[in-house]
Scaffold this motif. Structure first.
Motif, PDB file in Angstrom:
ATOM      1  N   LEU A 107       4.983   7.016 -61.858  1.00 27.27           N
ATOM      2  CA  LEU A 107       5.974   7.929 -62.415  1.00 27.27           C
ATOM      3  C   LEU A 107       6.678   8.707 -61.310  1.00 27.27           C
ATOM      4  O   LEU A 107       7.914   8.810 -61.298  1.00 27.27           O
ATOM      5  CB  LEU A 107       5.292   8.881 -63.396  1.00 27.27           C
ATOM      6  N   LYS A 108       5.912   9.208 -60.365  1.00 28.05           N
ATOM      7  CA  LYS A 108       6.491   9.959 -59.247  1.00 28.05           C
ATOM      8  C   LYS A 108       7.395   9.058 -58.403  1.00 28.05           C
ATOM      9  O   LYS A 108       8.500   9.451 -58.018  1.00 28.05           O
ATOM     10  CB  LYS A 108       5.366  10.542 -58.395  1.00 28.05           C
ATOM     11  N   GLU A 112      -5.157   6.590 -64.664  1.00 29.01           N
ATOM     12  CA  GLU A 112      -4.305   7.788 -64.811  1.00 29.01           C
ATOM     13  C   GLU A 112      -3.604   8.132 -63.499  1.00 29.01           C
ATOM     14  O   GLU A 112      -2.421   8.462 -63.480  1.00 29.01           O
ATOM     15  CB  GLU A 112      -5.156   8.970 -65.284  1.00 29.01           C
ATOM     16  N   GLN A 113      -4.329   8.028 -62.392  1.00 30.70           N
ATOM     17  CA  GLN A 113      -3.728   8.301 -61.085  1.00 30.70           C
ATOM     18  C   GLN A 113      -2.638   7.277 -60.760  1.00 30.70           C
ATOM     19  O   GLN A 113      -1.610   7.623 -60.183  1.00 30.70           O
ATOM     20  CB  GLN A 113      -4.796   8.297 -60.000  1.00 30.70           C
ATOM     21  N   ASN A 150      -0.786   5.654 -62.967  1.00 36.73           N
ATOM     22  CA  ASN A 150       0.374   5.973 -63.801  1.00 36.73           C
ATOM     23  C   ASN A 150       1.160   7.147 -63.228  1.00 36.73           C
ATOM     24  O   ASN A 150       2.392   7.132 -63.218  1.00 36.73           O
ATOM     25  CB  ASN A 150      -0.053   6.268 -65.233  1.00 36.73           C
ATOM     26  N   GLN A 151       0.443   8.163 -62.749  1.00 34.74           N
ATOM     27  CA  GLN A 151       1.115   9.324 -62.159  1.00 34.74           C
ATOM     28  C   GLN A 151       1.860   8.935 -60.884  1.00 34.74           C
ATOM     29  O   GLN A 151       2.972   9.391 -60.632  1.00 34.74           O
ATOM     30  CB  GLN A 151       0.106  10.444 -61.868  1.00 34.74           C
TER      31      GLN A 151
END
Length: 149
Positions: free
Chosen positions: A11-12, A4-5, A7-8
C-alpha cells in the motif's frame, strides 16, 4: 514478514508510486508547455484500492482533455459553437479552418506511463523477492548444513 506487513508495504509503495507518477506527468506537461489554464494539471486524481483477496488496484484519472492534447486533435472551440455563431468567426475562417497555428501532438502521456508501469512492476517484484528470501531464511535450520555429493 507477515501478511499484514506485506499488505502495508504494498500500500505504501503504491501510494508513493502514484505520487511520483503524477509529478512526472506534470513535469512533462511543463516541459512541453501544456498549461493553457492549468486545469489539466490540477485534474489528476489518484487512489489506491485494496481488496479482501490482498490484490491492490491503483486508479489514476485526469481530464479527458489531456488525451486530446496528447494526440493533437480536437475542434479548438467550446462546446455548442456552430457555424454562424458569434465565436465561430473569431476562431475559424469561412472554410472552417483554424485561424491560429495548426494543432500539434504533445505526447506527455505514453512514454511516461510505459516507464512508470515497468518501474512499478520492478518495485513490486523486489518487494515480493525480499519476502521470499526472508521466508526461506526463517525456514532454514540454525545449524550448518553439509551436502555430500
Amino acid at each position: 514478514m507477515t501478511e499484514e506487513q506485506l499488505n502495508q508495504a504494498q500500500l505504501k509503495l503504491a501510494e508513493q508510486w502514484l505520487d511520483i507518477t503524477v509529478t512526472n506527468f506534470i513535469e512533462n506537461m511543463r516541459k512541453l508547455r501544456i498549461k493553457n489554464t492549468g486545469a489539466l494539471m490540477a485534474s489528476f486524481k489518484k487512489q489506491v484500492i485494496g481488496s479482501a483477496s490482498g490484490r491492490l488496484q491503483l486508479q489514476l484519472s485526469y481530464a479527458l482533455y489531456g488525451k486530446f492534447v496528447d494526440m493533437g486533435v480536437g475542434r479548438g472551440m467550446g462546446a455548442g459553437v456552430r457555424r454562424g455563431d458569434d465565436g465561430y468567426e473569431r476562431i475559424r475562417n469561412t472554410r472552417g479552418q483554424l485561424k491560429r497555428r495548426q494543432r500539434k501532438a504533445k505526447p506527455w502521456y505514453p512514454k511516461a506511463i510505459g516507464y512508470q508501469t515497468k518501474r512499478l512492476a520492478e518495485l513490486m517484484s523486489e518487494l515480493h523477492g525480499t519476502l521470499l528470501i526472508s521466508a526461506v531464511s526463517d525456514a532454514l535450520p540454525a545449524q550448518d548444513v553439509t551436502l555430500n555429493f
